[in-house]
Design a protein around this motif. Structure first.
Motif, short mmCIF file in Angstrom:
data_model
loop_
_atom_site.label_atom_id
_atom_site.label_comp_id
_atom_site.label_asym_id
_atom_site.label_seq_id
_atom_site.Cartn_x
_atom_site.Cartn_y
_atom_site.Cartn_z
N THR A 1 0.75 -1.19 0.00
CA THR A 1 -0.09 0.00 0.06
C THR A 1 0.85 1.12 -0.06
N GLN A 2 1.78 1.25 0.77
CA GLN A 2 2.73 2.36 0.71
C GLN A 2 3.41 2.66 -0.68
N VAL A 3 3.62 1.65 -1.45
CA VAL A 3 4.35 1.83 -2.82
C VAL A 3 3.00 2.21 -3.70
N MET A 4 2.06 1.74 -3.65
CA MET A 4 0.93 2.22 -4.40
C MET A 4 0.55 3.59 -3.99
N GLU A 5 0.67 4.17 -2.92
CA GLU A 5 0.59 5.60 -2.23
C GLU A 5 1.54 6.55 -3.05
N GLN A 6 2.78 5.94 -3.08
CA GLN A 6 3.97 6.76 -3.47
C GLN A 6 3.70 7.02 -4.72
N ALA A 7 3.21 5.99 -5.50
CA ALA A 7 2.85 5.91 -7.16
C ALA A 7 1.86 7.19 -7.39
N LEU A 8 0.98 7.14 -6.68
CA LEU A 8 0.02 8.21 -6.66
C LEU A 8 0.40 9.70 -6.56
N GLU A 9 1.08 9.76 -5.31
CA GLU A 9 1.97 11.02 -4.92
C GLU A 9 2.77 11.69 -6.09
N GLU A 10 3.63 10.76 -6.30
CA GLU A 10 4.45 11.06 -7.39
C GLU A 10 3.84 11.61 -8.73
N ALA A 11 2.92 10.97 -9.03
CA ALA A 11 2.02 11.32 -10.23
C ALA A 11 1.22 12.50 -9.98
N GLY A 12 1.10 12.96 -8.62
CA GLY A 12 0.20 14.05 -8.38
C GLY A 12 -1.19 13.69 -8.73
N SER A 13 -1.52 12.29 -8.53
CA SER A 13 -2.85 11.85 -8.92
C SER A 13 -3.61 11.77 -7.60
N THR A 14 -5.11 11.63 -7.66
CA THR A 14 -5.90 11.25 -6.93
C THR A 14 -6.65 9.92 -7.28
N PHE A 15 -7.37 9.20 -6.73
CA PHE A 15 -8.11 8.30 -7.51
C PHE A 15 -9.20 8.62 -8.33
N SER A 16 -9.68 9.90 -8.31
CA SER A 16 -10.73 10.33 -9.18
C SER A 16 -9.88 10.52 -10.33
N ASP A 17 -8.89 10.86 -10.67
CA ASP A 17 -7.88 10.98 -11.91
C ASP A 17 -7.86 9.74 -12.43
N LEU A 18 -8.01 8.34 -11.85
CA LEU A 18 -7.81 7.11 -12.54
C LEU A 18 -8.83 6.45 -13.39
N SER A 19 -8.39 5.84 -14.53
CA SER A 19 -9.57 5.18 -15.20
C SER A 19 -9.49 3.67 -15.07
N ALA A 20 -8.42 3.25 -14.41
CA ALA A 20 -8.48 1.63 -14.08
C ALA A 20 -7.27 1.30 -13.15
N VAL A 21 -7.36 0.24 -12.90
CA VAL A 21 -6.24 -0.45 -11.80
C VAL A 21 -5.83 -1.60 -12.77
N ALA A 22 -4.41 -1.75 -12.91
CA ALA A 22 -4.01 -2.82 -13.59
C ALA A 22 -2.89 -3.66 -12.61
N VAL A 23 -2.69 -4.80 -13.16
CA VAL A 23 -1.85 -5.88 -12.14
C VAL A 23 -1.28 -6.76 -12.82
N THR A 24 -0.15 -7.36 -12.68
CA THR A 24 0.32 -8.45 -13.22
C THR A 24 -0.37 -9.52 -12.64
N GLU A 25 -0.99 -10.59 -13.57
CA GLU A 25 -1.61 -11.70 -13.34
C GLU A 25 -0.66 -12.99 -13.37
N GLY A 26 0.23 -12.88 -13.92
CA GLY A 26 1.14 -13.97 -14.20
C GLY A 26 2.03 -13.84 -15.30
N PRO A 27 3.20 -14.60 -15.60
CA PRO A 27 3.55 -15.55 -14.77
C PRO A 27 4.44 -14.92 -13.56
N GLY A 28 4.87 -16.04 -12.74
CA GLY A 28 5.66 -15.33 -11.62
C GLY A 28 5.44 -16.30 -10.47
N LEU A 29 6.35 -15.87 -9.20
CA LEU A 29 6.20 -16.55 -8.21
C LEU A 29 4.66 -16.47 -7.47
N VAL A 30 4.09 -17.63 -7.31
CA VAL A 30 2.41 -17.60 -7.20
C VAL A 30 2.35 -16.53 -5.77
#
Ligand code: ZN
Lengths: 236, 339
Positions: free
Chosen positions: B62-91
């Motif tokens: 959550t800290q890393v996500m918060e930092q990403a928003l802060e550094e972008a100068g964004s709030t949630f209302s500026d966002l259009s979607a949340v994306a995430v790596t679903e695989g492959p990788g360490l489960v």
């Protein structure tokens, strides 16, 4: 105040939603199926059925373990991400304490047992009969060899109620050590009731910022243990 | 879609040992790109320990996500979607990112986009320049060695892949044999520059026309060569062994990429993934494609290694296609790259 509670620290998946007066909804399954896939759809459906939208939530509570490493992480990660995104407080609650709530009113000690492999259990001890809404902690959450734990309990003079699914396979050993002082919860006492997470959070819990809440594994990762052993071996 | 619309996506990546989040605008503009590396923690174990990685992710996500928003100068209302790596990788590692992204998307009523990690690595190049199709990507990292053809946007066709070790894995293993510090790949690359590639080692071409790779034979050959030399009481200069190993790897990577590029008539070639940071590979690729008329693109170092900016870049294609994920999205360690 509407609070959502999440528990995925064992095979049980539990969610509860409550306002100040009552439980709005509760969802429990005790099937060995993927928490990661099922948790959010279950939250979504319970919230929707109860007519609650995320913005209505004023706090979230979550069991932080000990229990299954992956299970605990799924619950904690979900709860802290929601609490962070909604900017609301998060209540971390011991899985064992919520478990022990099944023994509320028991005149003696309540010892919840969660299997931790290699003859070990995650456990703690609580006073059941406190006149309060929650059990009161007597011994901290720990991972311990079951015989060692029972030896310690044998020193007390009290009746001991064992709760949790993993008591079944241990019943004989426990009775050998504690005789008639050992009491076993029936099937109703063997799974966590999610609304108890909210009760514990409200009664004795501490509101935390989402970032601060982390899983409580009660033990280091295997690799870390080995590394520490190697380090201490080197310095001797 | 309105052409002037700003589509900001919060992207999350936790497939291995980097806890990362980024905000990417319209798939090409990096608003923020936060990477919290766990390298120091895993160093003492000589490699990434999955359980330890998962623990770190859960602590800091959550800290890393918060930092990403802060550094972008964004709030949630500026966002259009949340994306995430679903695989492959360490489960266990994937599960932290997936559940964090799902919870965040649900809490803020945002659409969710699951992204393939390799599609992410490939799309990292979009953060630097426009593409020309068809394009070919050589994906090289600690977990991957793949040749992927992209005939049109968002369509990936696997031409070839490693049959045993990933190239980064082979680097790490050989580096360990040469007693180089962790992480071994960059160290081996550095050492190779000072050596002469005169130690005879095999080059695994496999069957005629195959775009697959194999590095385990080469790795064993290095070990045997060192062992045999020791038995004879000879000392092989480690820099020469490193240079020879590197040459064998780079020859096969470069040559197969060039062959595939020609056969498929691609307009551009990309080298992506952590091993794309390898200076020997970069130089060889540049040399190979210099006068080919094919555009070569290798992202800068911080976009080669795992990051969330690349996930945000790849997610934008899903967003444009209305390709969203449900709340039952899971972390899938062996997720195939769909074509
Ligand atoms: Zn990667």
């Amino acid at each position: 105040m509407k609070m959502l509670a999440i528990d995925t620290s064992t095979h049980v998946l539990g969610i509860a939603l409550a306002d100040e007066q009552k439980i709005l909804g509760e969802y429990t399954t005790n099937i060995k199926k993927n928490h990661s896939v099922r948790l959010m759809p279950a939250v979504q459906s319970l919230m929707k059925e109860s007519g609650v939208v995320p913005d209505d939530l004023e706090a979230i509570a979550v069991t932080t373990g000990p229990g299954s490493y992956t299970g605990v992480r799924i619950g904690v990660t979900t709860a802290k991400s929601m609490a962070w995104a909604l900017n609301i407080p998060l209540y971390p609650v011991s899985t064992l304490q919520v478990f022990a709530q099944n023994g509320l009113g028991f005149p003696g000690l309540v010892s919840p047992l969660i299997d931790a492999r290699r003859n070990q259990v995650y456990t703690a001890a609580f006073s059941g009969s406190t006149g309060e809404n929650t059990v009161v902690r007597q011994k901290k959450d720990q991972i311990i060899l079951l015989p060692e734990w029972l030896e310690g309990l044998a020193q007390t003079q009290e009746q001991i109620l064992f709760v949790g699914e993993d008591t079944k396979t241990r019943q004989e050993l426990i009775q050998e050590q504690l005789g008639s002082r050992a009491v076993f919860a029936d099937w109703m006492g063997q799974t966590i009731r999610p609304a108890e997470i909210i009760r514990v959070a409200r009664t004795t819990g501490t509101a935390r910022e989402a970032h601060e809440v982390v899983p409580e594994y009660a033990q280091l990762a295997e690799a870390e243990k080995n590394w520490q052993k190697a380090q201490s071996g080197r310095s001797e | 879609m309105n052409e002037h619309e700003l589509i900001d996506i919060l992207a999350v990546e936790t497939s291995c040992d980097e806890t990362a989040a980024a905000v990417i605008r319209n798939g090409t503009e990096i608003r923020s790109n936060v990477v919290l590396s766990q390298m120091k923690s895993h160093k003492r174990f000589g490699g990434v320990v999955p359980e330890v990685a998962s623990r770190h992710h859960a602590e800091s996500i959550t800290q890393v996500m918060e930092q990403a928003l802060e550094e972008a100068g964004s709030t949630f209302s500026d966002l259009s979607a949340v994306a995430v790596t679903e695989g492959p990788g360490l489960v266990g590692a994937l599960l932290v990112g997936v559940n964090a992204a799902k919870a965040t998307a649900y809490a803020k009523g945002l659409p969710l986009i699951g992204v393939h990690h390799i599609a992410g690595h490939i799309q990292a190049t979009r953060l630097e320049a426009e593409w020309e199709y068809p394009a070919l990507a050589l994906v090289v990292s600690g977990g991957h060695t793949e040749l992927v053809l992209i005939e049109e946007e968002g369509r990936y066709e696997l031409l070839g892949q490693t049959r045993d070790d990933a190239v980064g894995e082979a680097y790490d293993k050989v580096a360990r044999t040469l007693n180089l510090p962790y992480p071994g790949g960059p160290e081996l690359d550095k050492l190779a520059k000072t050596g002469v590639p005169d130690v005879p080692l095999p080059v695994a071409w496999l069957e005629e026309g195959s775009y697959d790779f194999s590095f385990s034979g080469l790795k064993s050959a290095v070990m045997n060569t060192l062992h045999n030399a020791r038995q004879r009481g000879e000392v092989l200069a480690p820099e020469d062994v490193a240079a020879s190993f590197q040459q064998s790897v780079i020859t096969v990577l470069t040559e197969k990429t060039a062959r595939a590029a020609e056969a498929c008539g691609v307009k551009q070639v990309m080298v992506v993934g952590g091993v794309a940071a390898n200076s020997g590979l970069r130089a060889a690729m540049e040399e190979k494609f210099k006068d080919s008329g094919i555009k070569l693109q290798i992202p800068p170092l911080h976009l080669c290694t795992d990051n969330a900016a690349m996930i945000g870049a790849a997610a934008y294609i899903n967003w444009k296609n209305g390709d969203f994920s449900g709340m039952d999205l899971n972390g899938v360690p062996g997720l195939p790259l769909h074509t």
